[in-house]
Motif scaffolding. Sequence first.
Motif, PDB file in Angstrom:
ATOM      1  N   VAL A   1       3.302  10.949  -4.137  1.00 48.81           N
ATOM      2  CA  VAL A   1       2.846  11.726  -2.984  1.00 48.81           C
ATOM      3  C   VAL A   1       3.960  11.712  -1.950  1.00 48.81           C
ATOM      4  CG1 VAL A   1       1.088  12.002  -1.199  1.00 48.81           C
ATOM      5  CG2 VAL A   1       0.448  11.058  -3.436  1.00 48.81           C
ATOM      6  N   GLU A   2       4.306  12.918  -1.461  1.00 46.99           N
ATOM      7  CA  GLU A   2       5.292  13.059  -0.396  1.00 46.99           C
ATOM      8  C   GLU A   2       4.541  13.333   0.901  1.00 46.99           C
ATOM      9  OE1 GLU A   2       7.535  16.352  -1.842  1.00 46.99           O
ATOM     10  OE2 GLU A   2       8.537  15.157  -3.373  1.00 46.99           O
ATOM     11  N   PHE A   3       5.114  12.910   2.038  1.00 46.86           N
ATOM     12  CA  PHE A   3       4.469  13.081   3.342  1.00 46.86           C
ATOM     13  C   PHE A   3       5.357  13.909   4.268  1.00 46.86           C
ATOM     14  CE2 PHE A   3       2.836   9.236   1.416  1.00 46.86           C
ATOM     15  CZ  PHE A   3       1.472   9.475   1.485  1.00 46.86           C
ATOM     16  N   TYR A   4       4.715  14.817   4.996  1.00 47.75           N
ATOM     17  CA  TYR A   4       5.405  15.793   5.849  1.00 47.75           C
ATOM     18  C   TYR A   4       4.762  15.843   7.231  1.00 47.75           C
ATOM     19  CZ  TYR A   4       7.200  17.633   1.401  1.00 47.75           C
ATOM     20  OH  TYR A   4       7.816  17.782   0.183  1.00 47.75           O
ATOM     21  N   HIS A   5       5.548  16.330   8.216  1.00 45.43           N
ATOM     22  CA  HIS A   5       5.043  16.553   9.567  1.00 45.43           C
ATOM     23  C   HIS A   5       4.588  17.998   9.767  1.00 45.43           C
ATOM     24  CE1 HIS A   5       6.068  12.595  11.004  1.00 45.43           C
ATOM     25  NE2 HIS A   5       7.309  12.738  10.619  1.00 45.43           N
ATOM     26  N   GLU A   6       4.702  18.820   8.730  1.00 47.08           N
ATOM     27  CA  GLU A   6       4.263  20.213   8.758  1.00 47.08           C
ATOM     28  C   GLU A   6       3.829  20.599   7.341  1.00 47.08           C
ATOM     29  OE1 GLU A   6       7.638  23.048   9.187  1.00 47.08           O
ATOM     30  OE2 GLU A   6       8.865  21.244   9.151  1.00 47.08           O
ATOM     31  N   PRO A   7       3.102  21.707   7.182  1.00 47.20           N
ATOM     32  CA  PRO A   7       2.634  22.075   5.834  1.00 47.20           C
ATOM     33  C   PRO A   7       3.820  22.241   4.886  1.00 47.20           C
ATOM     34  CG  PRO A   7       1.521  23.406   7.490  1.00 47.20           C
ATOM     35  CD  PRO A   7       2.614  22.644   8.203  1.00 47.20           C
ATOM     36  N   PRO A   8       3.781  21.575   3.717  1.00 45.22           N
ATOM     37  CA  PRO A   8       4.899  21.628   2.789  1.00 45.22           C
ATOM     38  C   PRO A   8       4.925  22.888   1.912  1.00 45.22           C
ATOM     39  CG  PRO A   8       3.269  20.098   1.983  1.00 45.22           C
ATOM     40  CD  PRO A   8       2.814  20.553   3.334  1.00 45.22           C
ATOM     41  N   LEU A   9       3.778  23.547   1.739  1.00 43.40           N
ATOM     42  CA  LEU A   9       3.705  24.733   0.892  1.00 43.40           C
ATOM     43  C   LEU A   9       3.470  25.974   1.751  1.00 43.40           C
ATOM     44  CD1 LEU A   9       1.436  23.436  -2.026  1.00 43.40           C
ATOM     45  CD2 LEU A   9       3.931  23.604  -1.976  1.00 43.40           C
ATOM     46  N   PRO A  10       3.982  27.124   1.298  1.00 45.86           N
ATOM     47  CA  PRO A  10       3.724  28.362   2.027  1.00 45.86           C
ATOM     48  C   PRO A  10       2.222  28.624   2.086  1.00 45.86           C
ATOM     49  CG  PRO A  10       5.329  28.719   0.261  1.00 45.86           C
ATOM     50  CD  PRO A  10       4.786  27.326   0.102  1.00 45.86           C
ATOM     51  N   GLN A  11       1.759  29.137   3.216  1.00 42.78           N
ATOM     52  CA  GLN A  11       0.333  29.447   3.370  1.00 42.78           C
ATOM     53  C   GLN A  11       0.062  30.788   2.681  1.00 42.78           C
ATOM     54  OE1 GLN A  11      -1.686  27.029   4.899  1.00 42.78           O
ATOM     55  NE2 GLN A  11       0.273  26.016   4.599  1.00 42.78           N
ATOM     56  N   SER A  12      -1.014  30.816   1.877  1.00 49.05           N
ATOM     57  CA  SER A  12      -1.348  32.063   1.176  1.00 49.05           C
ATOM     58  C   SER A  12      -2.499  32.775   1.843  1.00 49.05           C
ATOM     59  CB  SER A  12      -1.669  31.778  -0.277  1.00 49.05           C
ATOM     60  OG  SER A  12      -2.578  30.709  -0.396  1.00 49.05           O
TER      61      SER A  12
ATOM     62  N   VAL B   1      -8.824  20.450  -7.474  1.00 49.33           N
ATOM     63  CA  VAL B   1      -7.577  21.133  -7.793  1.00 49.33           C
ATOM     64  C   VAL B   1      -6.938  20.396  -8.965  1.00 49.33           C
ATOM     65  CG1 VAL B   1      -5.286  21.757  -6.933  1.00 49.33           C
ATOM     66  CG2 VAL B   1      -7.272  21.831  -5.395  1.00 49.33           C
ATOM     67  N   GLU B   2      -6.624  21.142 -10.023  1.00 46.20           N
ATOM     68  CA  GLU B   2      -5.898  20.566 -11.154  1.00 46.20           C
ATOM     69  C   GLU B   2      -4.416  20.582 -10.798  1.00 46.20           C
ATOM     70  OE1 GLU B   2      -7.426  19.092 -13.787  1.00 46.20           O
ATOM     71  OE2 GLU B   2      -9.217  19.568 -12.622  1.00 46.20           O
ATOM     72  N   VAL B   3      -3.802  19.407 -10.783  1.00 42.98           N
ATOM     73  CA  VAL B   3      -2.410  19.272 -10.371  1.00 42.98           C
ATOM     74  C   VAL B   3      -1.564  18.992 -11.609  1.00 42.98           C
ATOM     75  CG1 VAL B   3      -0.832  18.143  -8.765  1.00 42.98           C
ATOM     76  CG2 VAL B   3      -3.268  18.293  -8.203  1.00 42.98           C
ATOM     77  N   THR B   4      -0.529  19.820 -11.794  1.00 41.71           N
ATOM     78  CA  THR B   4       0.390  19.690 -12.920  1.00 41.71           C
ATOM     79  C   THR B   4       1.820  19.730 -12.397  1.00 41.71           C
ATOM     80  OG1 THR B   4       0.518  22.079 -13.269  1.00 41.71           O
ATOM     81  CG2 THR B   4      -1.245  20.891 -14.453  1.00 41.71           C
ATOM     82  N   VAL B   5       2.770  19.609 -13.302  1.00 42.40           N
ATOM     83  CA  VAL B   5       4.180  19.691 -12.919  1.00 42.40           C
ATOM     84  C   VAL B   5       4.444  21.011 -12.201  1.00 42.40           C
ATOM     85  CG1 VAL B   5       6.539  19.802 -13.823  1.00 42.40           C
ATOM     86  CG2 VAL B   5       4.907  18.187 -14.814  1.00 42.40           C
ATOM     87  N   GLU B   6       3.883  22.099 -12.710  1.00 47.09           N
ATOM     88  CA  GLU B   6       4.105  23.429 -12.145  1.00 47.09           C
ATOM     89  C   GLU B   6       3.242  23.726 -10.925  1.00 47.09           C
ATOM     90  OE1 GLU B   6       2.925  23.051 -15.406  1.00 47.09           O
ATOM     91  OE2 GLU B   6       4.907  22.981 -16.316  1.00 47.09           O
ATOM     92  N   ASN B   7       2.221  22.907 -10.672  1.00 49.16           N
ATOM     93  CA  ASN B   7       1.252  23.207  -9.613  1.00 49.16           C
ATOM     94  C   ASN B   7       1.012  21.981  -8.733  1.00 49.16           C
ATOM     95  OD1 ASN B   7      -0.733  24.812  -8.278  1.00 49.16           O
ATOM     96  ND2 ASN B   7      -2.317  23.732  -9.422  1.00 49.16           N
ATOM     97  N   PRO B   8       1.952  21.688  -7.786  1.00 52.06           N
ATOM     98  CA  PRO B   8       1.703  20.594  -6.847  1.00 52.06           C
ATOM     99  C   PRO B   8       0.557  20.979  -5.916  1.00 52.06           C
ATOM    100  CG  PRO B   8       3.676  21.791  -6.207  1.00 52.06           C
ATOM    101  CD  PRO B   8       3.205  22.377  -7.509  1.00 52.06           C
ATOM    102  N   ALA B   9      -0.035  20.000  -5.249  1.00 51.47           N
ATOM    103  CA  ALA B   9      -1.183  20.266  -4.379  1.00 51.47           C
ATOM    104  C   ALA B   9      -0.948  19.719  -2.982  1.00 51.47           C
ATOM    105  CB  ALA B   9      -2.448  19.661  -4.966  1.00 51.47           C
ATOM    106  N   GLN B  10      -1.186  20.583  -2.003  1.00 47.66           N
ATOM    107  CA  GLN B  10      -1.081  20.186  -0.602  1.00 47.66           C
ATOM    108  C   GLN B  10      -2.357  19.480  -0.156  1.00 47.66           C
ATOM    109  OE1 GLN B  10       0.806  22.816   2.325  1.00 47.66           O
ATOM    110  NE2 GLN B  10      -1.165  22.810   3.404  1.00 47.66           N
TER     111      GLN B  10
END
Length: 93
Positions: free
Chosen positions: A82-93, A54-63
């Motif tokens: 890197v941020e850490f979460y107890h649940e998925p941080p991005l909407p599921q597609s 996955v190419e990660v950019t300012v506009e495209n964070p990666a879960q």
Amino acid sequence: MSGPIPYKSTPEFDEATLPQALRNDHSTKAGVWGLLRVLEGRVSLVFHDPARTVEVTVENPAQIDPQTLHHVVTHGPMRMRVEFYHEPPLPQS
């Protein structure tokens, strides 16, 4: 619209300060999602099973899903954290 709030975050890294541990294969613990945020430049987030990059950019964070083996590859000047979460941080597609 608000989403999940990170419970922890790494310091900000650049291409010189990115720890070797993030450049080598590693994973998060069970029940821990990561979100790689690029603040400047770009990086590649390489997953192993299934193999994908996955190419990660300012506009495209990666879960990063729990217990998923991965590593980071830099491509010149960049800043990231890197941020850490107890649940998925991005909407599921």
